[in-house]
Design a protein around this motif. Structure first.
Motif, PDB file in Angstrom:
ATOM      1  N   MET A   1       0.843  -1.207   0.000  1.00 38.99           N
ATOM      2  CA  MET A   1       0.000   0.000   0.000  1.00 38.99           C
ATOM      3  C   MET A   1       0.879   1.258   0.000  1.00 38.99           C
ATOM      4  O   MET A   1       1.838   1.349   0.752  1.00 38.99           O
ATOM      5  CB  MET A   1      -0.889  -0.041   1.248  1.00 38.99           C
ATOM      6  N   GLU A   2       0.506   2.175  -0.825  1.00 44.03           N
ATOM      7  CA  GLU A   2       1.317   3.373  -0.989  1.00 44.03           C
ATOM      8  C   GLU A   2       0.906   4.450   0.019  1.00 44.03           C
ATOM      9  O   GLU A   2      -0.255   4.557   0.391  1.00 44.03           O
ATOM     10  CB  GLU A   2       1.116   3.933  -2.403  1.00 44.03           C
ATOM     11  N   VAL A   3       1.887   5.250   0.371  1.00 42.54           N
ATOM     12  CA  VAL A   3       1.611   6.390   1.251  1.00 42.54           C
ATOM     13  C   VAL A   3       0.682   7.395   0.562  1.00 42.54           C
ATOM     14  O   VAL A   3      -0.142   8.053   1.193  1.00 42.54           O
ATOM     15  CB  VAL A   3       2.950   7.052   1.631  1.00 42.54           C
ATOM     16  N   SER A   4       0.792   7.449  -0.770  1.00 41.67           N
ATOM     17  CA  SER A   4       0.006   8.466  -1.498  1.00 41.67           C
ATOM     18  C   SER A   4      -1.499   8.244  -1.393  1.00 41.67           C
ATOM     19  O   SER A   4      -2.268   9.135  -1.722  1.00 41.67           O
ATOM     20  CB  SER A   4       0.422   8.492  -2.959  1.00 41.67           C
ATOM     21  N   SER A   5      -1.913   7.056  -0.938  1.00 41.77           N
ATOM     22  CA  SER A   5      -3.356   6.843  -0.826  1.00 41.77           C
ATOM     23  C   SER A   5      -3.908   7.243   0.538  1.00 41.77           C
ATOM     24  O   SER A   5      -5.093   7.113   0.790  1.00 41.77           O
ATOM     25  CB  SER A   5      -3.673   5.368  -1.104  1.00 41.77           C
ATOM     26  N   LEU A   6      -3.029   7.712   1.436  1.00 39.02           N
ATOM     27  CA  LEU A   6      -3.526   8.116   2.759  1.00 39.02           C
ATOM     28  C   LEU A   6      -4.279   9.436   2.679  1.00 39.02           C
ATOM     29  O   LEU A   6      -3.875  10.343   1.946  1.00 39.02           O
ATOM     30  CB  LEU A   6      -2.337   8.292   3.728  1.00 39.02           C
ATOM     31  N   PRO A   7      -5.390   9.564   3.408  1.00 35.33           N
ATOM     32  CA  PRO A   7      -6.129  10.824   3.384  1.00 35.33           C
ATOM     33  C   PRO A   7      -5.493  11.894   4.266  1.00 35.33           C
ATOM     34  O   PRO A   7      -6.085  12.339   5.243  1.00 35.33           O
ATOM     35  CB  PRO A   7      -7.511  10.425   3.905  1.00 35.33           C
ATOM     36  N   ILE A   8      -4.274  12.292   3.919  1.00 39.54           N
ATOM     37  CA  ILE A   8      -3.617  13.358   4.679  1.00 39.54           C
ATOM     38  C   ILE A   8      -3.297  14.491   3.717  1.00 39.54           C
ATOM     39  O   ILE A   8      -3.456  14.343   2.506  1.00 39.54           O
ATOM     40  CB  ILE A   8      -2.316  12.865   5.362  1.00 39.54           C
TER      41      ILE A   8
END
Lengths: 347, 331
Positions: A1-8
């Motif tokens: 899972m990529e960090v870019s998919s986090l809702p931040i």
């Protein structure tokens, strides 16, 4: 899972990637203070990021373990069961109920449109009253939210319909429960009105606000079983310049309403106006708000004049065949059209 | 509500500052954007955005009322439960007491049918002292077509309410409460009075909302008149599925005997709450309730006398189907 998919936020995401944290697993073992130092951010912000990340990876693990692909997934078999046990909301016109497969369904968005004076508001008020028919009488015993964008809701009319509904229930009571000592002898028509929550909306911004707020409102008033918007189109058909924005706002609204219907197991009824459309050399009537909006609702019912009778036509429905049936608007509300001998006409 | 400021929403200070810094000032600005657009624009996390949007929505959402409290409030606060009686017994019964407060009532009909006569009478009734069954109020009469006639109105008053009009000074006092505005056009009127409205896809759109909200928030009856125009040949009157489902060429029964429709089209027709059609049919004048959410479709024959409009029969004729919407003009 990529960090870019986090809702931040975008800047935090950028910092994470430039510091070398590109996958969720790389965040799993790092301590907040360490992360704060690496990213040059305050420690409480790092704690927040880790919280979001662990929630995301945690939910992944559970899903993999129990073979559920996504939250909220159901098998078709389970859905069938649920559908069979759910009660439809009657329209008080049995012909119309018949072509609708029992009435207006919960968990679905139903759009009803028609020319001025055909009876859209009447159906809206009738449903707001019928939702309150107690379970003993085959109803849902719920409450209604009536969102009025046009100012056409008439309390006097709601009272008339509620009175007729109470009378019908008394009659039903005396027919079926002759033996038992009057189960619920007194049904006060005014009690019906007390269970209709009325919002008067004056701009499209308010319309969006009220739809956002509905989730919380329904959470606080769990017995709300129907949301009626009369009409969805009024504010979106005037003072609107940017048609792209209009389409975007409308589809956002449709999504929220659908989510609400599913989450709280309630019916959403949207009333719509009609407009004219040029089609193959002639002008025709069609429901307002354009083609992209026509995908927004689950069911679409068009009310029209056929000779001297009012008819309802199922324009779109995933489960019912397209059919039309007569109905009448009487002093007591929506009822069967009495003059009509041939009842349901399949098209 | 749409122009309420974000800074007054009681958001956490840091969030409010971010909104201000990105020039997102009003509720309208926020709610016109999606959550993800806001995330990008404000550079904050999803959680914070959803929390802020939820709070803004809750605060800017108008309060709800139950239908019961609405009913009781109207009964309590408003004279005659919010209706202006027309003194035409049959029509008043059908309309549950008269022209309702808070909504737009439209009169449609061909020229010379009596729309102005009806309006003059209503103006008179609204200015009539409460002790005589009127509203005892002020009237704004927007006379776009320059048809207002004081002489006619006084004549109506003298014949309908001789006892009132023979009292000293009362006629003068009543007439003084009626203000007649004579704009060259409706748009000139609204522009001058309330600033230029945006002209958009429907040139009418802005007036529609304005007139409706005027009625609603002042809780007064608003009556507008509308003209008729002849029906175009390819006027839309059916849906696509109706055309497809029939083999015979589409023929509209209405088109044979009536070639008149209300002006301003379907968009306007949706906006009015009550539509009364005045027509003449085989030498008789008829007033019909064509659209109303409380009344049945019913028509009354009337004629025009010195006292204004009077019904020939309070019973009324029931209208079947779309007949209530047709406009005849014969004789």
């Amino acid at each position: 899972m990529e960090v870019s998919s986090l809702p931040i936020s975008a800047s935090q995401r950028g910092k994470l990637i430039s510091a070398g944290y590109s996958s969720l697993s790389s965040l799993s073992s790092v301590s907040p203070s360490h992360l704060a130092r690496d990213l040059k951010i305050p420690e409480n912000e790092a704690v927040e990021i880790l919280k979001v990340a662990s929630r995301r990876s945690g939910s992944d693990k559970i899903e993999n373990g129990s073979h559920v692909i996504m939250n909220g997934a159901q098998t078709a078999w389970d859905m069938l069961h649920e559908e069979e046990s759910s009660i439809c909301i009657t329209t008080s016109c049995s012909d119309l109920d018949e072509i609708l497969g029992g009435g207006i369904r919960s968990k679905e968005v139903t759009e009803i449109g028609g020319v001025p004076g055909i009876g859209k508001t009447q159906i809206g008020i009738q449903l707001a009253v019928n939702i309150q028919i107690p379970a003993d009488y085959g109803g849902l015993g719920g409450k209604a939210i009536y969102i009025d964008t046009e100012g056409s809701f008439m309390v006097e009319r709601a009272l008339q319909i509620a009175e007729a509904c109470a009378e019908d229930m008394l009659e039903y009571n005396s027919l079926l429960r002759k033996d038992s000592q009057s189960h619920q002898a007194n049904i006060e028509p005014k009690a019906f009105l007390d269970n209709i929550f009325y919002f008067r909306i004056c701009t499209y911004t308010e319309q969006i606000a009220v739809i956002n707020y509905l989730e919380k409102f329904v959470f606080e008033h769990k017995d709300v079983k129907i949301v009626i918007i009369d009409s969805i189109s009024f504010h979106f058909r005037q003072d609107f310049e940017d048609m792209a924005l209009r389409t975007r706002l409308l589809s956002g609204m449709a999504l929220k309403l659908m989510k609400l219907a599913k989450k709280f197991n309630l019916a959403v009824v949207l009333l719509n106006q009609v407009t004219t459309k040029y089609n193959e050399g002639s002008f025709q009537l069609t429901l307002a708000l354009g083609d992209s909006w026509s995908h927004a609702s689950t069911n679409r019912i068009i009310l029209y004049w056929n000779g001297n009778a009012r008819y309802a036509y199922i324009d779109k429905s995933p489960s019912m065949r397209s059919a039309s049936s007569p109905y009448a608007v009487t002093g007591r509300g929506i009822r069967n059209s009495s003059s009509n001998c041939k009842r349901v006409k399949l098209m | 509500m749409a122009n309420k400021l974000i800074s007054e929403m009681g958001l956490p200070k840091s969030t409010a500052n971010v909104f201000a810094a990105r020039n997102i000032i009003t509720v309208k600005d926020v709610l016109s954007l999606s959550d993800f657009e806001l995330m990008e624009l404000l550079d904050v996390g999803l959680e914070e955005v959803t929390r802020a949007v939820a709070q803004i929505s809750e605060i800017s959402c108008p309060p709800y009322q139950t239908a019961l409290s609405l009913l009781e409030q109207r009964k309590q606060n408003e004279y005659l439960a919010g209706h202006l009686p027309t003194r035409l017994t049959g029509l008043d019964t059908a309309l549950c007491g008269g022209i309702p407060f808070g909504v737009v009532t439209e009169l449609v009909g061909p020229a010379g049918i009596g729309k102005t006569q009806f309006c003059l009478k209503l103006a008179l009734l609204a200015s009539l002292p409460i002790s005589f069954g009127g509203l005892g109020g002020r009237v704004t009469y927007v006379d776009v077509e320059s048809k207002f006639s004081s002489r006619r109105m006084i004549e109506m008053g003298l014949t309908s309410f001789p006892e009132v009009f023979h009292m000293d000074g009362l006629a003068q006092e009543m007439a003084g409460r009626i203000v007649v505005l004579r704009p060259a056009s409706l748009s000139e009127f609204t522009e001058r009075e309330f600033g230029q409205g945006p002209h958009r896809q429907h040139p009418l759109g802005w007036h529609v909302s304005f007139i409706k909200s005027l009625a609603e928030f002042s809780r007064i009856p608003v009556v507008v008149t509308n003209q008729v125009r002849s029906q175009g040949r390819d006027e839309a009157s059916r849906y696509l599925f109706q055309v497809q489902s029939r083999d015979e060429p589409p023929k509209d029964p209405l088109k044979f005997d009536s070639h008149l429709v209300a002006a301003l089209g379907i968009h306007w027709a949706h906006a009015v709450t009550i539509r009364l059609v005045l027509e003449s049919k085989s030498g008789k004048r008829l007033i019909k309730i064509a659209k109303s959410s409380i009344s049945p479709s019913i028509g009354f024959f009337f004629n025009i006398t010195t006292s204004g409009i009077s019904l020939l029969d309070d019973e009324g004729v029931e209208m079947v189907g779309p007949e209530a919407n047709t406009i005849h003009c014969q004789g």
